[in-house]
Design an enzyme around this catalytic site. Sequence first.
Site, PDB file in Angstrom:
ATOM      1  N   LYS A  13       0.830  -1.216   0.000  1.00  0.00           N
ATOM      2  CA  LYS A  13       0.000   0.000   0.000  1.00  0.00           C
ATOM      3  C   LYS A  13       0.865   1.266   0.000  1.00  0.00           C
ATOM      4  O   LYS A  13       0.656   2.171  -0.796  1.00  0.00           O
ATOM      5  CB  LYS A  13      -0.923   0.027   1.234  1.00  0.00           C
ATOM      6  N   ARG A  88      -9.652   0.466   7.884  1.00  0.00           N
ATOM      7  CA  ARG A  88      -9.274  -0.912   8.186  1.00  0.00           C
ATOM      8  C   ARG A  88     -10.462  -1.681   8.734  1.00  0.00           C
ATOM      9  O   ARG A  88     -10.351  -2.874   8.973  1.00  0.00           O
ATOM     10  CB  ARG A  88      -8.165  -0.926   9.243  1.00  0.00           C
ATOM     11  N   ARG A 127      11.785  -4.936   5.277  1.00  0.00           N
ATOM     12  CA  ARG A 127      11.353  -3.539   5.056  1.00  0.00           C
ATOM     13  C   ARG A 127      12.198  -2.560   5.857  1.00  0.00           C
ATOM     14  O   ARG A 127      12.415  -2.735   7.047  1.00  0.00           O
ATOM     15  CB  ARG A 127       9.880  -3.388   5.463  1.00  0.00           C
ATOM     16  N   ARG A 160      10.884  -0.988  11.449  1.00  0.00           N
ATOM     17  CA  ARG A 160       9.801  -0.725  12.395  1.00  0.00           C
ATOM     18  C   ARG A 160       9.756  -1.795  13.479  1.00  0.00           C
ATOM     19  O   ARG A 160       9.920  -2.975  13.186  1.00  0.00           O
ATOM     20  CB  ARG A 160       8.468  -0.696  11.638  1.00  0.00           C
ATOM     21  N   ARG A 171      -0.788  -8.816  13.302  1.00  0.00           N
ATOM     22  CA  ARG A 171      -1.334  -7.789  12.383  1.00  0.00           C
ATOM     23  C   ARG A 171      -2.010  -8.460  11.191  1.00  0.00           C
ATOM     24  O   ARG A 171      -3.052  -7.998  10.722  1.00  0.00           O
ATOM     25  CB  ARG A 171      -0.216  -6.850  11.926  1.00  0.00           C
TER      26      ARG A 171
HETATM   27  P1  ADP Z   1       1.125  -1.429   7.371  1.00  0.00           P
HETATM   28  O1  ADP Z   1       1.639  -0.435   6.383  1.00  0.00           O
HETATM   29  O2  ADP Z   1       2.177  -2.423   7.735  1.00  0.00           O
HETATM   30  O3  ADP Z   1      -0.173  -2.014   6.943  1.00  0.00           O
HETATM   31  P2  ADP Z   1       0.430   0.835   8.999  1.00  0.00           P
HETATM   32  O4  ADP Z   1       1.644   1.689   9.004  1.00  0.00           O
HETATM   33  O5  ADP Z   1      -0.677   1.215   8.078  1.00  0.00           O
HETATM   34  O6  ADP Z   1       0.863  -0.672   8.760  1.00  0.00           O
HETATM   35  O7  ADP Z   1      -0.183   0.758  10.465  1.00  0.00           O
HETATM   36  C1  ADP Z   1       0.631   0.513  11.589  1.00  0.00           C
HETATM   37  C2  ADP Z   1      -0.233   0.445  12.842  1.00  0.00           C
HETATM   38  O8  ADP Z   1      -0.908   1.704  13.036  1.00  0.00           O
HETATM   39  C3  ADP Z   1      -1.353  -0.588  12.792  1.00  0.00           C
HETATM   40  O9  ADP Z   1      -0.907  -1.887  13.179  1.00  0.00           O
HETATM   41  C4  ADP Z   1      -2.328   0.006  13.835  1.00  0.00           C
HETATM   42  O10 ADP Z   1      -1.892  -0.213  15.153  1.00  0.00           O
HETATM   43  C5  ADP Z   1      -2.218   1.501  13.543  1.00  0.00           C
HETATM   44  N1  ADP Z   1      -3.199   1.914  12.506  1.00  0.00           N
HETATM   45  C6  ADP Z   1      -2.923   2.370  11.266  1.00  0.00           C
HETATM   46  N2  ADP Z   1      -4.047   2.635  10.579  1.00  0.00           N
HETATM   47  C7  ADP Z   1      -5.071   2.321  11.411  1.00  0.00           C
HETATM   48  C8  ADP Z   1      -6.491   2.317  11.276  1.00  0.00           C
HETATM   49  N3  ADP Z   1      -7.098   2.706  10.124  1.00  0.00           N
HETATM   50  N4  ADP Z   1      -7.236   1.907  12.326  1.00  0.00           N
HETATM   51  C9  ADP Z   1      -6.665   1.529  13.483  1.00  0.00           C
HETATM   52  N5  ADP Z   1      -5.332   1.471  13.675  1.00  0.00           N
HETATM   53  C10 ADP Z   1      -4.531   1.859  12.652  1.00  0.00           C
HETATM   54  P1  ADP Z   2       2.277  -1.794   3.252  1.00  0.00           P
HETATM   55  O1  ADP Z   2       2.242  -0.282   3.241  1.00  0.00           O
HETATM   56  O2  ADP Z   2       1.073  -2.398   2.620  1.00  0.00           O
HETATM   57  O3  ADP Z   2       2.536  -2.351   4.626  1.00  0.00           O
HETATM   58  P2  ADP Z   2       4.852  -1.510   1.866  1.00  0.00           P
HETATM   59  O4  ADP Z   2       4.532  -0.670   0.683  1.00  0.00           O
HETATM   60  O5  ADP Z   2       5.533  -0.844   3.016  1.00  0.00           O
HETATM   61  O6  ADP Z   2       3.492  -2.271   2.363  1.00  0.00           O
HETATM   62  O7  ADP Z   2       5.702  -2.755   1.368  1.00  0.00           O
HETATM   63  C1  ADP Z   2       6.218  -3.708   2.308  1.00  0.00           C
HETATM   64  C2  ADP Z   2       7.641  -4.063   1.907  1.00  0.00           C
HETATM   65  O8  ADP Z   2       7.621  -4.787   0.668  1.00  0.00           O
HETATM   66  C3  ADP Z   2       8.553  -2.872   1.672  1.00  0.00           C
HETATM   67  O9  ADP Z   2       9.856  -3.251   2.103  1.00  0.00           O
HETATM   68  C4  ADP Z   2       8.506  -2.642   0.167  1.00  0.00           C
HETATM   69  O10 ADP Z   2       9.724  -2.084  -0.331  1.00  0.00           O
HETATM   70  C5  ADP Z   2       8.302  -4.061  -0.367  1.00  0.00           C
HETATM   71  N1  ADP Z   2       7.420  -4.136  -1.553  1.00  0.00           N
HETATM   72  C6  ADP Z   2       6.319  -3.380  -1.807  1.00  0.00           C
HETATM   73  N2  ADP Z   2       5.738  -3.757  -2.971  1.00  0.00           N
HETATM   74  C7  ADP Z   2       6.482  -4.778  -3.452  1.00  0.00           C
HETATM   75  C8  ADP Z   2       6.388  -5.615  -4.634  1.00  0.00           C
HETATM   76  N3  ADP Z   2       5.400  -5.458  -5.533  1.00  0.00           N
HETATM   77  N4  ADP Z   2       7.333  -6.569  -4.797  1.00  0.00           N
HETATM   78  C9  ADP Z   2       8.323  -6.734  -3.878  1.00  0.00           C
HETATM   79  N5  ADP Z   2       8.457  -5.997  -2.760  1.00  0.00           N
HETATM   80  C10 ADP Z   2       7.547  -5.023  -2.536  1.00  0.00           C
END
Ligand code: ADP
Ligand code: ADP
Length: 224
Positions: A13, A88, A127, A160, A171
């Site tokens: 994302k 979410r 990551r 992270r 998660r």
């Molecule tokens: P990822 O990119 O790995 O999906 P995020 O950075 O979006 O994770 O979110 C990290 C943490 O922040 C989540 O595990 C949660 O604790 C909190 N968080 C983020 N977005 C939301 C949301 N829409 N509702 C509730 N908690 C959230």
């Molecule tokens: P999210 O925001 O959904 O948690 P990220 O965009 O942070 O996901 O991506 C998670 C990890 O995977 C990061 O280290 C990113 O560089 C890598 N990544 C993202 N998209 C791809 C892809 N299409 N193929 C391989 N690695 C990816």
Amino acid sequence: MHLILLGAPGSGKGTQAELLAKRLGYTHLATGDLFREAVRGGSELGRLAQSYMERGALVPDEVTIGLVRERLERANPTAQIVFDGYPRKWVQARALDELLASRGEKIDAVILLNVSTPILVERLSGRWVCRAQGHNYHLAFHPPRVAGVCDVDGAELYQRDDDRPEVVQRRIAVFLREIVPLIAYYGAQGVLHEIDGAQEIEAVHRQILSVGGIPKAGSPPRPA
Ligand code: ADP
Ligand code: ADP
């Protein structure tokens, strides 16, 4: 045009939202980034958010919805927004529709990035994130030009706390539970598009542009 990226932690994302922001001028609204900023700032919101984030649990809805409301109030009225990590939950989706409706706006497309759990785990374990603005890298799949340094702003990269394997499992489990009603909600609105998120980064980007009906950068505007 407003867009939502749905997907498990590690589905891409943030990476895809960054590309939409850089190439097409979208405003990237990531609740995770906003919470991490609050944690760094040491505010009351930050302390509260941290107590949930470190466990891989969701921050309570009232707090999260309030944060998004405030961010939308500050947004340029003409901004096109890509929502990353919000909503979410079903209640958050409904609240977003209400917030946008009060501005005479709506969600135009919702993209679900499908990625299997083993790939998610592999991505999250490699990551690295920019300390300044949250730009995402991966040791193997998307390495920075200089190890440990962000290509965009030269900031330090870090891993992270919640990307530790035990928190990642939690998660992913939360995601699998909450995504079901979200799919039903956006499916019923006819705005949901599923994409194979296991493809390489550029291929996923191209597919988001095509299924989301988003004009590519530099292409002429479509007739109204
Ligand atoms: P990822 O990119 O790995 O999906 P995020 O950075 O979006 O994770 O979110 C990290 C943490 O922040 C989540 O595990 C949660 O604790 C909190 N968080 C983020 N977005 C939301 C949301 N829409 N509702 C509730 N908690 C959230
Ligand atoms: P999210 O925001 O959904 O948690 P990220 O965009 O942070 O996901 O991506 C998670 C990890 O995977 C990061 O280290 C990113 O560089 C890598 N990544 C993202 N998209 C791809 C892809 N299409 N193929 C391989 N690695 C990816």
